[in-house]
Design a protein around this motif. Structure first.
Motif, mmCIF file in Angstrom:
data_model
loop_
_atom_site.group_PDB
_atom_site.id
_atom_site.type_symbol
_atom_site.label_atom_id
_atom_site.label_comp_id
_atom_site.label_asym_id
_atom_site.label_seq_id
_atom_site.Cartn_x
_atom_site.Cartn_y
_atom_site.Cartn_z
ATOM 1 N N PHE A 181 0.828 -1.197 0.000
ATOM 2 C CA PHE A 181 0.000 0.000 0.000
ATOM 3 C C PHE A 181 0.864 1.251 0.000
ATOM 4 N N ALA A 182 1.948 1.246 0.764
ATOM 5 C CA ALA A 182 2.818 2.419 0.833
ATOM 6 C C ALA A 182 3.433 2.732 -0.521
ATOM 7 N N VAL A 183 3.860 1.699 -1.225
ATOM 8 C CA VAL A 183 4.460 1.919 -2.544
ATOM 9 C C VAL A 183 3.422 2.489 -3.506
ATOM 10 N N VAL A 184 2.222 1.889 -3.508
ATOM 11 C CA VAL A 184 1.176 2.370 -4.418
ATOM 12 C C VAL A 184 0.746 3.790 -4.033
ATOM 13 N N ALA A 185 0.620 4.055 -2.740
ATOM 14 C CA ALA A 185 0.206 5.386 -2.293
ATOM 15 C C ALA A 185 1.251 6.432 -2.638
ATOM 16 N N ARG A 186 2.509 6.046 -2.532
ATOM 17 C CA ARG A 186 3.579 6.994 -2.871
ATOM 18 C C ARG A 186 3.553 7.324 -4.357
ATOM 19 N N LEU A 187 3.280 6.313 -5.190
ATOM 20 C CA LEU A 187 3.195 6.553 -6.634
ATOM 21 C C LEU A 187 1.997 7.425 -6.991
ATOM 22 N N LEU A 188 0.935 7.322 -6.194
ATOM 23 C CA LEU A 188 -0.260 8.118 -6.459
ATOM 24 C C LEU A 188 -0.200 9.504 -5.828
ATOM 25 N N GLY A 189 0.823 9.774 -5.038
ATOM 26 C CA GLY A 189 1.001 11.098 -4.469
ATOM 27 C C GLY A 189 0.238 11.351 -3.190
ATOM 28 N N VAL A 190 -0.077 10.318 -2.421
ATOM 29 C CA VAL A 190 -0.771 10.481 -1.140
ATOM 30 C C VAL A 190 0.212 11.095 -0.145
ATOM 31 N N SER A 191 -0.305 11.952 0.730
ATOM 32 C CA SER A 191 0.579 12.615 1.692
ATOM 33 C C SER A 191 1.174 11.592 2.669
ATOM 34 N N LEU A 192 2.323 11.945 3.224
ATOM 35 C CA LEU A 192 3.073 11.031 4.089
ATOM 36 C C LEU A 192 2.291 10.680 5.363
ATOM 37 N N THR A 193 1.618 11.654 5.963
ATOM 38 C CA THR A 193 0.879 11.368 7.199
ATOM 39 C C THR A 193 -0.294 10.424 6.932
ATOM 40 N N ASP A 194 -1.029 10.669 5.846
ATOM 41 C CA ASP A 194 -2.138 9.774 5.502
ATOM 42 C C ASP A 194 -1.618 8.360 5.218
ATOM 43 N N MET A 195 -0.503 8.293 4.517
ATOM 44 C CA MET A 195 0.077 7.006 4.179
ATOM 45 C C MET A 195 0.494 6.256 5.445
ATOM 46 N N LEU A 196 1.115 6.940 6.407
ATOM 47 C CA LEU A 196 1.551 6.289 7.646
ATOM 48 C C LEU A 196 0.367 5.815 8.487
ATOM 49 N N ILE A 197 -0.692 6.614 8.515
ATOM 50 C CA ILE A 197 -1.888 6.216 9.273
ATOM 51 C C ILE A 197 -2.495 4.958 8.667
ATOM 52 N N PHE A 198 -2.668 4.934 7.361
ATOM 53 C CA PHE A 198 -3.250 3.754 6.706
ATOM 54 C C PHE A 198 -2.330 2.543 6.815
ATOM 55 N N MET A 199 -1.037 2.762 6.741
ATOM 56 C CA MET A 199 -0.103 1.646 6.900
ATOM 57 C C MET A 199 -0.219 1.045 8.300
ATOM 58 N N GLY A 200 -0.308 1.895 9.304
ATOM 59 C CA GLY A 200 -0.459 1.407 10.674
ATOM 60 C C GLY A 200 -1.742 0.614 10.860
ATOM 61 N N LEU A 201 -2.829 1.136 10.282
ATOM 62 C CA LEU A 201 -4.098 0.422 10.381
ATOM 63 C C LEU A 201 -4.036 -0.924 9.657
ATOM 64 N N LEU A 202 -3.438 -0.935 8.475
ATOM 65 C CA LEU A 202 -3.329 -2.192 7.719
ATOM 66 C C LEU A 202 -2.432 -3.203 8.417
ATOM 67 N N ALA A 203 -1.437 -2.731 9.127
ATOM 68 C CA ALA A 203 -0.512 -3.651 9.794
ATOM 69 C C ALA A 203 -1.091 -4.188 11.098
ATOM 70 N N ILE A 204 -1.889 -3.391 11.803
ATOM 71 C CA ILE A 204 -2.346 -3.779 13.140
ATOM 72 C C ILE A 204 -3.763 -4.337 13.153
ATOM 73 N N LEU A 205 -4.647 -3.821 12.326
ATOM 74 C CA LEU A 205 -6.051 -4.193 12.391
ATOM 75 C C LEU A 205 -6.331 -5.673 12.100
ATOM 76 N N PRO A 206 -5.810 -6.290 11.035
ATOM 77 C CA PRO A 206 -6.122 -7.716 10.804
ATOM 78 C C PRO A 206 -5.693 -8.643 11.946
ATOM 79 N N PRO A 207 -4.463 -8.540 12.474
ATOM 80 C CA PRO A 207 -4.127 -9.420 13.599
ATOM 81 C C PRO A 207 -4.975 -9.152 14.846
ATOM 82 N N ALA A 208 -5.313 -7.879 15.073
ATOM 83 C CA ALA A 208 -6.119 -7.549 16.247
ATOM 84 C C ALA A 208 -7.524 -8.134 16.127
ATOM 85 N N LEU A 209 -8.143 -8.016 14.961
ATOM 86 C CA LEU A 209 -9.474 -8.581 14.760
ATOM 87 C C LEU A 209 -9.454 -10.103 14.851
ATOM 88 N N PHE A 210 -8.435 -10.721 14.294
ATOM 89 C CA PHE A 210 -8.311 -12.181 14.348
ATOM 90 C C PHE A 210 -8.151 -12.635 15.799
#
Length: 144
Positions: free
Chosen positions: A51-80
């Motif tokens: 996601f970070a690579v794709v977001a960087r290519l699309l020009g998403v801001s760094l803070t938005d990218m870090l927030i979404f990366m954190g959610l993607l990394a933590i949310l699936p294991p937490a829900l499981f």
């Protein structure tokens, strides 16, 4: 020197235990995540990096990218982990009624194997598949 003869069933069990994480993940992802929860975390971190690579290519801001990366990394294991904990609590809540039914059957003169067979026909919520599995194993001669 005497050569040891190995049981083919024990050899198959040892081969199953030696499976690599990728083989286990390919065969049954849910079972792999239950046995080795770190695999889900690694998969979600990998997804976050993609996601970070794709977001960087699309020009998403760094803070938005870090927030979404954190959610993607933590949310699936937490829900499981949350769903697995809920399932375990449901099984633990049914366990006393299972033990009560087994002891009542045994007080009535039924053997342990018979008591398990009787309980396998009952309803114990999330514990029912495990009781049925134990009954099937005991019918094949596996000790309790």
């Amino acid at each position: 020197m005497k050569q040891e003869v190995r049981d083919p069933i024990l050899l198959a069990i040892e081969a199953q235990r030696r499976q690599s994480d990728l083989q286990l993940l390919r065969r049954s992802p849910l079972a792999a995540f239950r046995q080795k929860p770190y695999l889900l975390f690694l998969a979600s971190v990998g997804l976050a990096l993609v996601f970070a690579v794709v977001a960087r290519l699309l020009g998403v801001s760094l803070t938005d990218m870090l927030i979404f990366m954190g959610l993607l990394a933590i949310l699936p294991p937490a829900l499981f982990s949350f769903t697995e904990t809920r399932k375990m609590r449901r099984m633990e809540s049914e366990f006393p009624s299972l033990l009560r039914d087994i002891t009542l059957s045994m007080k009535a003169g039924v053997t342990l194997k018979g008591a398990i067979s009787i309980c396998a026909m009952g309803q114990y919520g999330a514990l029912t598949p495990a009781v049925v599995h134990i009954d099937k194993m005991m019918s094949w001669g596996v000790s309790f």
